[in-house]
Design a protein around this motif. Structure first.
Motif, short mmCIF file in Angstrom:
data_model
loop_
_atom_site.label_atom_id
_atom_site.label_comp_id
_atom_site.label_asym_id
_atom_site.label_seq_id
_atom_site.Cartn_x
_atom_site.Cartn_y
_atom_site.Cartn_z
N PRO A 1 -21.36 31.31 -26.55
CA PRO A 1 -21.29 30.97 -27.98
C PRO A 1 -22.61 31.19 -28.72
CG PRO A 1 -20.17 29.32 -26.68
CD PRO A 1 -20.84 30.25 -25.70
N SER A 2 -23.75 31.02 -28.03
CA SER A 2 -25.03 31.18 -28.74
C SER A 2 -25.35 32.65 -29.02
CB SER A 2 -26.18 30.53 -27.94
OG SER A 2 -26.39 31.28 -26.75
N ALA A 3 -24.62 33.58 -28.37
CA ALA A 3 -24.88 35.02 -28.58
C ALA A 3 -23.99 35.59 -29.69
CB ALA A 3 -24.62 35.77 -27.27
N ARG A 4 -23.11 34.75 -30.26
CA ARG A 4 -22.17 35.27 -31.26
C ARG A 4 -22.83 35.45 -32.62
NH1 ARG A 4 -17.36 31.23 -29.24
NH2 ARG A 4 -17.18 32.24 -27.20
N LYS A 5 -22.59 36.62 -33.22
CA LYS A 5 -23.09 36.87 -34.58
C LYS A 5 -21.96 36.55 -35.55
CE LYS A 5 -24.69 40.73 -37.13
NZ LYS A 5 -23.85 41.89 -37.06
N GLN A 6 -22.11 35.50 -36.34
CA GLN A 6 -21.03 35.11 -37.26
C GLN A 6 -20.93 36.13 -38.39
OE1 GLN A 6 -18.88 32.75 -36.54
NE2 GLN A 6 -20.06 32.26 -34.70
N THR A 7 -19.71 36.57 -38.69
CA THR A 7 -19.52 37.62 -39.70
C THR A 7 -19.27 37.05 -41.09
OG1 THR A 7 -17.15 37.64 -39.32
CG2 THR A 7 -18.49 39.16 -37.99
N GLY A 8 -18.85 35.79 -41.15
CA GLY A 8 -18.46 35.21 -42.44
C GLY A 8 -17.11 35.71 -42.92
N LYS A 9 -16.41 36.49 -42.07
CA LYS A 9 -15.09 37.01 -42.47
C LYS A 9 -13.98 36.25 -41.76
CE LYS A 9 -16.47 41.75 -43.47
NZ LYS A 9 -16.21 43.16 -43.16
N THR A 10 -12.76 36.39 -42.29
CA THR A 10 -11.61 35.65 -41.77
C THR A 10 -10.49 36.63 -41.42
OG1 THR A 10 -12.18 33.87 -43.28
CG2 THR A 10 -10.00 33.76 -42.30
N ILE A 11 -9.81 36.37 -40.29
CA ILE A 11 -8.64 37.18 -39.94
C ILE A 11 -7.39 36.31 -39.96
CG2 ILE A 11 -9.89 38.90 -38.57
CD1 ILE A 11 -8.90 37.43 -36.04
N LEU A 12 -6.25 36.96 -40.18
CA LEU A 12 -4.96 36.29 -40.04
C LEU A 12 -4.35 36.70 -38.70
CD1 LEU A 12 -2.44 34.69 -41.02
CD2 LEU A 12 -1.62 36.85 -42.03
N VAL A 13 -3.98 35.71 -37.89
CA VAL A 13 -3.20 35.97 -36.68
C VAL A 13 -1.81 35.39 -36.93
CG1 VAL A 13 -2.93 35.48 -34.22
CG2 VAL A 13 -5.20 35.99 -35.15
N TRP A 14 -0.87 36.26 -37.26
CA TRP A 14 0.52 35.80 -37.50
C TRP A 14 1.18 35.65 -36.13
CZ3 TRP A 14 3.45 35.27 -42.18
CH2 TRP A 14 4.80 34.96 -41.95
N GLY A 15 1.63 34.42 -35.79
CA GLY A 15 2.24 34.20 -34.47
C GLY A 15 1.22 33.65 -33.48
N ALA B 1 11.25 38.45 -30.63
CA ALA B 1 12.06 39.65 -30.49
C ALA B 1 13.01 39.85 -31.69
CB ALA B 1 12.86 39.57 -29.20
N ASP B 2 13.15 38.81 -32.53
CA ASP B 2 14.11 38.86 -33.64
C ASP B 2 13.65 39.85 -34.72
OD1 ASP B 2 15.91 38.30 -35.66
OD2 ASP B 2 14.75 36.57 -36.37
N PRO B 3 14.44 40.89 -35.02
CA PRO B 3 14.01 41.89 -36.01
C PRO B 3 13.75 41.31 -37.39
CG PRO B 3 16.08 42.57 -34.91
CD PRO B 3 15.76 41.19 -34.44
N VAL B 4 14.52 40.28 -37.78
CA VAL B 4 14.30 39.67 -39.11
C VAL B 4 12.92 39.01 -39.15
CG1 VAL B 4 15.12 37.95 -40.76
CG2 VAL B 4 16.76 39.33 -39.45
N GLY B 5 12.61 38.25 -38.10
CA GLY B 5 11.29 37.60 -38.03
C GLY B 5 10.17 38.63 -38.00
N CYS B 6 10.39 39.74 -37.30
CA CYS B 6 9.36 40.79 -37.25
C CYS B 6 9.13 41.38 -38.63
CB CYS B 6 9.78 41.89 -36.27
SG CYS B 6 9.66 41.39 -34.55
N LYS B 7 10.21 41.64 -39.36
CA LYS B 7 10.06 42.24 -40.70
C LYS B 7 9.32 41.28 -41.63
CE LYS B 7 12.45 44.47 -44.53
NZ LYS B 7 11.36 44.05 -45.40
N GLU B 8 9.70 39.98 -41.56
CA GLU B 8 9.02 38.99 -42.40
C GLU B 8 7.52 38.95 -42.09
OE1 GLU B 8 12.84 35.96 -42.86
OE2 GLU B 8 11.16 35.38 -41.57
#
Ligand SMILES: NC(=O)c1ccc[n+]([C@@H]2O[C@H](COP(=O)([O-])OP(=O)(O)OC[C@H]3O[C@@H](n4cnc5c(N)ncnc54)[C@H](OP(=O)(O)O)[C@@H]3O)[C@@H](O)[C@H]2O)c1
Length: 349
Positions: free
Chosen positions: A157-171, A241-248
């Motif tokens: 953790p002490s070697a991590r360079k913080q980017t100040g950016k945010t990602i979305l992980v859907w699921g 695996a549900d195609p509707v959920g994948c499309k959403e």
């Protein structure tokens, strides 16, 4: 030479059969692993149900299976960092023919040296075996240049360079999502995720700063509000695996990156729709692609061994052992078809 048995698929929609196969040899940059545990994935039952309709290049018979953990019993030329007896987990995978020694569902499996991680001796094979597919899928989407192209994760953790950016992980409660949350944080990004409310606390323990219910009719607006004032580094779309959920999931990820400041990139764990919007980089993940570039070696040989040892990456979601022996794998696949929530189904071998 010990005998080697494998679980074979001989044709589309055929039942799986256990038969003796050749004992594999370790060529350059390969190791042979004595299988102690395997995990089942949706790709295994899709291959069984669809065969060449899914992968036209598939040759029968094929040894199914991708996730394997066990001990190293042979080391090929030019391999560094592995010794006989090491405990490892790695990404197997065969499409038949000459590739069959790589199928995970057999007693002895060949792995590429940059797609296997040494694991702490105290960690059970069953606990760790769900990692290779989930980690390589998340790593392909997060770190490969054509995808989100994020900076690499650091175990310390002490070697991590913080980017100040945010990602979305859907699921975030999928296996892939659990790996993506942890590696996204380890790479220096804030992670916002979606899952069922019962899994909010779980994904936040893995490092997500906020979780939203993907079932909600207001999910797109909730995510846009959560990204207010933030710079987005892209979205990783994972669903069931549900195609509707994948499309959403795909639509919501595209809508988010299109409407908030930052990188316009979406990596998809599911197949993309036929038409895609302009101005957004969207690409379907093929998890084994990381073996052909520096991502595979960084994740499996550098990051994971240290992160598992210092506890900065934990095997997630929790595993459930549903049987023992190659014969038990078909039952595990049937159970997986019915669906799981924040759980990895595992068979001891
Ligand atoms: N392209 C590739 O190379 C590759 C490789 C591996 C996996 N995959 C794909 O990645 C996906 C995840 O695989 P996995 O093994 O990690 O899955 P998994 O652990 O079996 O997924 C189960 C979880 O899916 C979540 N889920 C179901 N529908 C969802 C939706 N519409 N939106 C968000 N989350 C949803 C559920 O979360 P809650 O319980 O919180 O509702 C559940 O916990 C699968 O579709 C798989 O086929 C692709």
């Amino acid at each position: 030479m010990p005998s080697n048995y494998a679980l074979l698929l001989k044709g589309k929609n055929e039942p799986l059969v256990v038969e003796e196969v050749a004992f594999p040899t370790a060529e350059a940059h390969r190791i042979v692993v004595r299988t102690r545990a395997v995990a089942v994935n949706q790709a295994d039952f899709f291959l069984q149900m669809m065969g060449q309709d899914l992968f036209p290049w598939l040759e029968f018979p094929v040894v199914l299976g991708f996730d394997v953990a066990g001990e190293v019993v042979a080391v090929g030329p030019d391999v560094e960092g592995f010794q006989l007896g090491d405990h490892v987990a790695g990404l197997g995978g065969s499409f038949g023919g000459d590739l069959n020694p790589r199928g995970a569902f057999q007693n002895y499996v060949v792995l590429d040296d940059n797609m296997a991680a040494t694991i702490p001796d105290a960690m059970s094979y069953e606990n760790i075996v769900g990692l290779p597919v989930t980690v390589s899928t998340a790593a392909c989407g997060l770190f490969m240049p054509d995808y989100l192209d994020l900076q690499f994760p650091q175990a310390d953790p002490s070697a991590r360079k913080q980017t100040g950016k945010t990602i979305l992980v859907w699921g975030g409660a999928t296996g892939v999502g659990c790996a993506a949350i942890q590696m996204g944080v380890a790479a220096g990004y804030e992670v916002i995720t979606t899952c069922s409310p019962k899994n909010y606390e779980y994904v936040q323990r893995l490092g997500a700063t906020a979780a939203f219910d993907y079932h909600s009719s207001t999910i797109s607006d909730d995510l846009k509000a959560a990204f207010t004032g933030k710079t987005c580094a892209g979205a990783l779309a994972i669903a069931g695996a549900d195609p509707v959920g994948c499309k959403e999931a795909i639509d919501a990820c595209i809508e988010l990156v299109a409407n908030v400041p930052g990188d316009k990139a979406v990596a998809l764990a599911m197949r993309p729709p036929d038409s895609l919007p302009d101005g957004i980089r969207i690409k379907f993940i093929f998890c084994s692609d990381i073996k052909d570039n520096e991502v595979g070696g960084h994740i499996f040989n550098t990051y994971l061994p240290e992160a598992l040892s210092n506890g900065s990456f934990v095997p997630a979601p929790k595993h459930e052992v549903v049987g023992s022996g190659l014969e038990a794998i078909e039952g595990a696949l049937e159970q997986l078809k019915k669906g799981v929530s924040a759980k990895k189904l595992v068979v001891s071998i």
